[in-house]
Design a protein around this motif. Structure first.
Motif, PDB file in Angstrom:
ATOM      1  N   PHE A 186      69.788  55.466 111.477  1.00 15.46           N
ATOM      2  CA  PHE A 186      69.594  56.906 111.643  1.00 15.46           C
ATOM      3  C   PHE A 186      70.376  57.587 112.715  1.00 15.46           C
ATOM      4  O   PHE A 186      70.667  57.015 113.732  1.00 15.46           O
ATOM      5  CB  PHE A 186      68.179  57.191 112.136  1.00 15.46           C
ATOM      6  N   ALA A 187      70.562  58.835 112.549  1.00 18.02           N
ATOM      7  CA  ALA A 187      71.019  59.677 113.645  1.00 18.02           C
ATOM      8  C   ALA A 187      70.069  60.859 113.759  1.00 18.02           C
ATOM      9  O   ALA A 187      69.870  61.601 112.800  1.00 18.02           O
ATOM     10  CB  ALA A 187      72.428  60.152 113.391  1.00 18.02           C
ATOM     11  N   ILE A 188      69.472  61.011 114.919  1.00 18.98           N
ATOM     12  CA  ILE A 188      68.558  62.131 115.119  1.00 18.98           C
ATOM     13  C   ILE A 188      69.371  63.393 115.374  1.00 18.98           C
ATOM     14  O   ILE A 188      70.196  63.418 116.264  1.00 18.98           O
ATOM     15  CB  ILE A 188      67.682  61.886 116.350  1.00 18.98           C
ATOM     16  N   ILE A 222      62.523  58.306 112.606  1.00 25.12           N
ATOM     17  CA  ILE A 222      62.514  58.322 114.066  1.00 25.12           C
ATOM     18  C   ILE A 222      61.874  59.572 114.641  1.00 25.12           C
ATOM     19  O   ILE A 222      62.081  60.680 114.140  1.00 25.12           O
ATOM     20  CB  ILE A 222      63.963  58.236 114.601  1.00 25.12           C
ATOM     21  N   TYR A 226      62.349  52.132 122.647  1.00 21.62           N
ATOM     22  CA  TYR A 226      61.903  52.225 121.262  1.00 21.62           C
ATOM     23  C   TYR A 226      60.604  51.445 121.043  1.00 21.62           C
ATOM     24  O   TYR A 226      60.531  50.253 121.335  1.00 21.62           O
ATOM     25  CB  TYR A 226      62.948  51.639 120.302  1.00 21.62           C
ATOM     26  N   SER A 260      72.088  44.071 119.895  1.00 26.20           N
ATOM     27  CA  SER A 260      72.246  44.480 121.300  1.00 26.20           C
ATOM     28  C   SER A 260      71.342  45.649 121.643  1.00 26.20           C
ATOM     29  O   SER A 260      70.670  45.660 122.675  1.00 26.20           O
ATOM     30  CB  SER A 260      73.694  44.858 121.585  1.00 26.20           C
ATOM     31  N   LYS A 261      71.342  46.626 120.778  1.00 29.92           N
ATOM     32  CA  LYS A 261      70.557  47.825 121.021  1.00 29.92           C
ATOM     33  C   LYS A 261      69.065  47.511 121.141  1.00 29.92           C
ATOM     34  O   LYS A 261      68.379  47.996 122.047  1.00 29.92           O
ATOM     35  CB  LYS A 261      70.784  48.748 119.830  1.00 29.92           C
ATOM     36  N   ARG A 288      66.568  47.689 124.455  1.00 30.11           N
ATOM     37  CA  ARG A 288      65.726  48.881 124.509  1.00 30.11           C
ATOM     38  C   ARG A 288      64.364  48.809 123.827  1.00 30.11           C
ATOM     39  O   ARG A 288      63.561  49.728 123.985  1.00 30.11           O
ATOM     40  CB  ARG A 288      66.498  50.055 123.888  1.00 30.11           C
ATOM     41  N   GLN A 304      73.677  52.317 129.500  1.00 29.91           N
ATOM     42  CA  GLN A 304      74.653  52.150 128.410  1.00 29.91           C
ATOM     43  C   GLN A 304      75.968  51.586 128.946  1.00 29.91           C
ATOM     44  O   GLN A 304      76.577  50.707 128.341  1.00 29.91           O
ATOM     45  CB  GLN A 304      74.909  53.499 127.719  1.00 29.91           C
ATOM     46  N   THR A 338      77.223  43.448 125.064  1.00 27.76           N
ATOM     47  CA  THR A 338      77.176  43.541 123.597  1.00 27.76           C
ATOM     48  C   THR A 338      78.281  42.724 122.932  1.00 27.76           C
ATOM     49  O   THR A 338      78.237  42.495 121.738  1.00 27.76           O
ATOM     50  CB  THR A 338      77.299  45.007 123.106  1.00 27.76           C
ATOM     51  N   ALA A 386      80.931  42.741 113.687  1.00 30.67           N
ATOM     52  CA  ALA A 386      79.527  42.943 114.046  1.00 30.67           C
ATOM     53  C   ALA A 386      79.395  43.288 115.526  1.00 30.67           C
ATOM     54  O   ALA A 386      78.593  44.150 115.905  1.00 30.67           O
ATOM     55  CB  ALA A 386      78.704  41.704 113.703  1.00 30.67           C
ATOM     56  N   ALA A 416      77.179  51.105 118.552  1.00 31.61           N
ATOM     57  CA  ALA A 416      75.793  51.576 118.398  1.00 31.61           C
ATOM     58  C   ALA A 416      75.134  51.800 119.760  1.00 31.61           C
ATOM     59  O   ALA A 416      74.356  52.742 119.930  1.00 31.61           O
ATOM     60  CB  ALA A 416      74.979  50.588 117.562  1.00 31.61           C
ATOM     61  N   THR A 417      75.454  50.937 120.731  1.00 33.55           N
ATOM     62  CA  THR A 417      74.812  51.114 122.044  1.00 33.55           C
ATOM     63  C   THR A 417      75.423  52.280 122.830  1.00 33.55           C
ATOM     64  O   THR A 417      74.830  52.729 123.801  1.00 33.55           O
ATOM     65  CB  THR A 417      74.917  49.849 122.921  1.00 33.55           C
ATOM     66  N   LEU A 418      76.609  52.727 122.444  1.00 36.70           N
ATOM     67  CA  LEU A 418      77.243  53.836 123.177  1.00 36.70           C
ATOM     68  C   LEU A 418      76.839  55.204 122.631  1.00 36.70           C
ATOM     69  O   LEU A 418      77.013  56.213 123.285  1.00 36.70           O
ATOM     70  CB  LEU A 418      78.777  53.704 123.114  1.00 36.70           C
ATOM     71  N   ARG A 419      76.294  55.204 121.421  1.00 35.18           N
ATOM     72  CA  ARG A 419      75.904  56.480 120.823  1.00 35.18           C
ATOM     73  C   ARG A 419      74.694  57.061 121.547  1.00 35.18           C
ATOM     74  O   ARG A 419      74.031  56.365 122.298  1.00 35.18           O
ATOM     75  CB  ARG A 419      75.556  56.258 119.346  1.00 35.18           C
ATOM     76  N   PRO A 420      74.385  58.326 121.297  1.00 32.22           N
ATOM     77  CA  PRO A 420      73.174  58.899 121.915  1.00 32.22           C
ATOM     78  C   PRO A 420      71.981  57.980 121.658  1.00 32.22           C
ATOM     79  O   PRO A 420      71.818  57.467 120.547  1.00 32.22           O
ATOM     80  CB  PRO A 420      73.025  60.242 121.206  1.00 32.22           C
ATOM     81  N   VAL A 421      71.173  57.767 122.693  1.00 30.32           N
ATOM     82  CA  VAL A 421      70.199  56.678 122.640  1.00 30.32           C
ATOM     83  C   VAL A 421      69.102  56.852 121.610  1.00 30.32           C
ATOM     84  O   VAL A 421      68.448  55.879 121.243  1.00 30.32           O
ATOM     85  CB  VAL A 421      69.567  56.436 124.026  1.00 30.32           C
ATOM     86  N   ASP A 456      69.689  57.852 118.602  1.00 34.27           N
ATOM     87  CA  ASP A 456      70.240  57.492 117.288  1.00 34.27           C
ATOM     88  C   ASP A 456      69.968  56.011 117.073  1.00 34.27           C
ATOM     89  O   ASP A 456      70.132  55.220 117.990  1.00 34.27           O
ATOM     90  CB  ASP A 456      71.765  57.677 117.266  1.00 34.27           C
ATOM     91  N   LEU A 457      69.594  55.677 115.860  1.00 35.66           N
ATOM     92  CA  LEU A 457      69.412  54.237 115.624  1.00 35.66           C
ATOM     93  C   LEU A 457      70.302  53.813 114.473  1.00 35.66           C
ATOM     94  O   LEU A 457      70.594  54.562 113.588  1.00 35.66           O
ATOM     95  CB  LEU A 457      67.951  53.913 115.325  1.00 35.66           C
TER      96      LEU A 457
END
Lengths: 709, 709
Positions: free
Chosen positions: A26-28, A322, A332, A402-403, A407, B627, B634, B694, B701-706, B708-709
């Motif tokens: 997802f992207a919020i 989300i 999360y 990793s994420k 988190r 981040q 990562t 991967a 993914a870890t650098l995007r706004p937190v 966002d999943l």
């Protein structure tokens, strides 16, 4: 719910179950449509909001969710499974009661299906090969829902194709001991077909064990004694009672590991490296087929088994929804269940999804009204292809390794939410005990007892705690549902929540229609939870746990509760002290490490208690919470169990050894004992002990004041 | 500095060096004696403090530190090594200029020493075994410092004992190619002794390669062409110049891995599981002995080599000193160097430790005065037994794995601080480039050029960056010093800082007296850096980097600078596109993943820039910093290189393949090419590609706004 390796749960047979769904991403939309109440960094859990949520969770809405979810069979990746993906998306994108965002992602995974053209067959034949009797190809259509093209015929997923023929031998549960006993009795197993009953060992293990003795085919049936408290006649089984009808057959996955079989440790993207399916491991070595007890009782002589299962790459979806955290969006709290079923899957998994949808509706409504936004982000997940081996959830943990490792605060799993109406049942790691107890004490149990869920629970499952006295017993997590990759692979504190049996009233291995075509809405509505009050109780408990984890200023994870587990493992290890010392292995460092952990955990709790009395500096709270959140990660060691795919948690890896201590130590000790005391086997005992000591020392180090090194 | 696997550094030969020390473990007295200036959560780097620190770093004090540190030989675990442990403790516990706390911890590790009773020998013998000539047992005592019981005779640490005798064959550098060529020429290698020169391949590799051809013993000498720009006469070498005298012998560790050889992945506590030394891997397979070029030139005919090295378990100490962070004490900036040397070790490692002590004195003084306390915690470390294989630092990372993985911001290594006086030289991962550039621009280079360290640096080592234009080139990190476990095992952004050569003036493989008894204080004071201004320059640069990392509000780690590395790896991979496509392997997903990484990193930098303009919410800053800090983590994948002990960083693992792309891909590709196109080899290419994809997807993914999943 998937029924694979189950690791000595406190709750016994109830611990042997699980459910399945599909994976997303997802992207919020940043802030966009959802009004963010001005968030204070020192805001704690709002008890009024909590009360509102609990009150609004509605039994009838759960019933209607279940009716819709279980209306048609929704085998993983089937059109109806995909339709439910859309249903979830719509719910989570609803302008009145939706979440901040929702989307799906797909994985291309290897599933296994029976051939439509060549049905699997089990026939009794005479010496010329003429068929004397044939087992049913499908269950009897008793309520009009057991027929039709979307009801997948009974089969053993991932069983290899083949048409073995041979004399039939009854092999009890197909355990290693069962085959040893047959061999000792002089029963010829070579080139035979064995008939086994469900239970005792995992599904796939029956074929693995059998193949070692030259067996060429396996049949598995559900014994009325195990599932129906002995009842077996048509007029005493479904639709006349909750019992399994004579034609009912338990489907299931016979894959020994979990996750997509072709992409271990990698997300199953279309472009990902895939093992050749001939090189994939964990499939049953010989053809195997499940049958009903109606057929099992008439089988004899020479049997021919025809299995025509095919492996297929399919696209399987997860759906993720989300709610963005107001203060710490990078923390999360995950709440999930699988979506796919074997047939209609009313109980497994739709009782869980029905609760999930009601909980997300209530929270989404508060969110859209602008009344509430959690401190931390909440992630709802509907996993795909769980029944084939926790595939959607496992691929998700691989993709976002990793994420999530950085988190994720905790993972809440509600697969089958209602097995029966007697009591709450929770499995989880020790840090989640306190938050579950807090939630359960606050909510009334269904029925007229007037007891809280907690006080009712303690009547059914309890233990004497050296710290708290008599408390409900929280079971341990095996690999029966989607929590497995979260706890074993990622080290995220996890739990599974359900309502379950009064064990004085039934000894059923699991609810009787499990994984059969008789697991339908009417079955739930008539026999399992007519008022849906047990569903509501689970929704309220899980909802309260979710809100406490997402909104509390200090994370309600009591790391000190690990001390009891460590003490119990240590006590069991003490029984090995003499033989260990005979091999120059000392338990001293383990004792010291456990003491250090206890000391560090107790001190941390004292520091938290002191901080809670004063005004809270947000950074100081965050630092403490990081210690709490990451404790479970410190128990991972990727070197510990090189043979066990994904298992890296040194406290909860599968234990096959007989001593109820740290699994690596227990397994290595049993191995050393059984190999006649080879030095290499005792070296492995010492290695496993050192791994545990290093993990506990490392864990204690992370709990100490953060500027201590 | 240890000289093991070196992995294609940009800086060439200078990349081949490193230093060693011992491991500790601290508890900071809470607040106690150190007045904490009222810390503001939004306080940024104080430029006045930075200026003060830079000004106070004193060249003469560094000289006096070096004089004391290199006064006597201090081989790992020797009495003098232990005396230096006490010296460090005293300095770091000094009431006027000490840190918040300091302590040691010990590990029990396997080292290797020559026998005192039976010196190792190299003799030329005739056919009856009579000795015609013997090599020196020790270096010539030219300055009065090369004699005495504390000067360990030249030996190859971890070489097995043995007394092979056979005809001598010259084998150049002892590389695989060298032996192949000899074999092709018909030279008989079976049962021979080979004479090799240092360089080209790692020390231990010479023995490993030789043994494959039936060679029974190896000699290694230092060639004047490689080390002295050709000079070899007594009157043109030390003490008359910086060149290596004819009797000088380079000692070193011949262990192929790093860390304690008996406790891989476990801290070497006395109670830890240890491999039997017969089962330990990574030792040279045959006896090997280093000699000087004086002896090398007269060797011929039949040679007898007697090696009597013994393996010994020894206690080795690290010393750790801590300054507690005022705002985020749970974020650690580490700064370390090893302490142990082969003999006096003036250059290696004491030039680094002399700088370390001066830097800790200046910071400690500000701390004790109450003028300053860093935002984050600072950890100074003096590692033990580096020369034997980065042992102290590796055991430290094993003991505190979880804590460091959760909390370490970066690791700064200053081993040999001065190789020569020409220019700064930095090796590190891309995120540290910007902070090093910022520091280097602000400080004047030694000498009269009037240039900044940065502007001087760019004259010697530069590259054309697609983003920045011409910039100094930062080299890559191999395994030459204690940064190796931090970057390869733990994924902590790391760097190594030194002053080094003008390559137009010398092609010496390394400073000439490296690992010999001629590496003394006078050598440094007379030839290497008489004014200690290069030492001061390194102290100022490293000090500025340290302060910027510990005190900046936003971490000065520019994750976007990884994009250039990824682009360069991708470009190299593009050269393989055609052969890869012939095996149905597509680079498309890699291209996409690199693009995603770039996009996410750029967006994150934009978010940071926006935040920096406004007032900073401490939690928001913390989330961004997490981040940045965790990006390097990562890139770890514990499944990627199962054969490579500790190496798990998918971008910086050892690359043996010829294509300068992602190491796993490069190595697998070379293997597939060389094995005549076996399907399994191409499957491994695809697997390695998927691992990189991967990792990059996960990193993005870890650098995007937190949220966002």
């Amino acid at each position: 719910m998937q029924w694979v390796k189950v690791l000595g749960g406190v709750v016994g047979a109830a611990a042997l179950l699980g459910l399945g769904i599909i994976v997303g991403h997802f992207a919020i939309p940043k802030g966009a449509d959802s009004p963010a109440p001005s968030a204070s960094a020192s805001q704690d859990l709002d008890l009024e909001i909590l009360k509102t949520v609990i009150e609004q969770l509605d039994a009838n809405r759960i019933r209607e969710n279940l009716r819709e979810l279980s209306k048609e069979p929704h085998l993983a990746t089937s059109p109806r499974d995909e339709a439910l993906v859309q249903l979830l998306l719509q719910r989570w994108q609803d302008p009145e009661s939706g979440l901040d965002s929702a989307r799906t992602t797909e994985y291309e995974v290897l599933l296994s299906f029976p051939s439509e053209e060549q049905p699997n067959r089990v026939d009794v034949v005479n010496s010329t090969g003429a068929i004397l009797f044939s087992c049913r190809h499908s269950e009897e259509n008793l309520t009009g829902e057991q027929g039709g093209p979307n009801v997948v015929p009974p089969y053993a997923a991932y069983a290899p194709p083949g048409t073995p023929q041979g004399p039939l031998v009854y092999a009890n549960q197909g355990s290693e001991e069962d085959f040893k006993e047959l061999q000792n009795k002089g029963v010829k197993l070579q080139d035979s077909i064995v008939l086994t009953r469900y239970g005792g060992v995992g599904r796939g293990a029956k074929a693995v064990n059998a193949a070692k003795y030259g067996v060429i085919g396996v049949l598995v049936y559900t014994d009325p004694k195990d599932i129906n408290d002995g009842k077996s006649l048509p007029n005493e089984t479904f639709p006349h009672s909750w019992c399994l009808p004579p034609s009912g057959v338990e489907r299931g996955s016979y894959f020994e590991y979990f996750g997509d079989p072709l992409t271990p440790y990698l997300p199953a993207m279309p472009s990902s490296f895939r093992l050749n399916s001939d090189n994939a491991s964990g499939f049953p070595p010989i053809p195997i087929q499940p049958i009903g007890f109606e057929d099992a009782q008439v089988l004899l002589c020479q049997v021919n088994v025809s299995v025509h299962n095919r492996l297929e790459l399919r696209n399987s979806s997860n759906v993720l929804g989300i709610i963005r955290g107001a203060v710490e969006p990078d923390r999360y709290v995950l709440y999930g269940n699988h979506r796919d079923s074997w047939v209609h899957g009313a109980v497994d998994p739709s009782t869980g999804t029905a609760v999930l949808l009601e909980l997300s509706r209530v929270l989404g409504t508060l969110l859209k009204k602008g009344t509430w936004r959690p401190r931390r982000s909440i992630v709802f997940a509907s996993w795909g292809a769980e029944e084939f081996g926790l595939i959607g959830s496992t691929e998700f943990t691989e993709e976002f390794f990793s994420k999530l490792q950085e988190r994720a605060v905790a993972y809440i799993n509600v697969d089958i939410s209602v097995f029966a109406n007697a009591t709450l049942r929770v499995q989880g790691t020790p840090p989640i005990q306190s938050v579950v107890f807090s939630a359960a004490k606050q909510i009334s149990a269904p029925g007229s007892s007037g007891l809280s869920i907690y006080d009712n629970w303690i009547r059914y499952y309890n233990r004497s705690s050296s710290v708290y006295g008599l408390v409900p017993s929280v079971g341990t997590l095996g690999a029966g549902s989607d929590y497995a990759p979260f706890i074993h692979f990622l080290g995220i504190s996890s739990m599974d929540i359900a309502y379950t049996y009064d064990r004085s009233k039934t000894s059923a291995r699991i609810y009787p229609t499990y994984h059969t075509a008789f697991d339908t809405f009417d079955y739930v509505n008539k026999f399992l939870d007519p008022g849906f009050t047990s569903h509501q109780a689970v929704a309220r408990t899980a909802g309260s746990v979710l809100l406490r984890l997402s909104d509390s200023l200090f994370l309600p994870l009591n790391v000190s509760d690990y001390s009891e587990t460590l003490r119990s493992f240590l006590q069991a290890a003490e029984n090995l002290r003499v033989p260990l010392e005979q091999h120059n292995i000392s338990l001293g460092p383990l004792v010291t490490a456990v003491e250090k952990f206890e000391g560090a955990a107790t001190s941390l709790n004292q520091r938290i208690a002191t901080l809670q009395k004063g005004t809270s500096d947000p950074l100081q709270v965050r630092m403490i919470n990081d210690q709490l959140m990451l404790l479970e990660r410190t128990f991972l060691n990727s070197q510990a169990f090189p043979e066990e795919r994904y298992y890296s948690h040194v406290l909860w890896a599968p234990r096959t050894g007989s001593v109820a201590t740290f699994p690596g130590l227990s397994n290595a000790y049993s191995q050393a004992e059984s190999t006649g005391h080879e030095p290499a086997a005792w070296a492995e005992v010492q290695r496993q002990l050192s791994i545990v000591v290093a993990a506990l020392e490392g864990a204690a180090a992370t709990l100490r004041p953060v500027a201590d090194l």
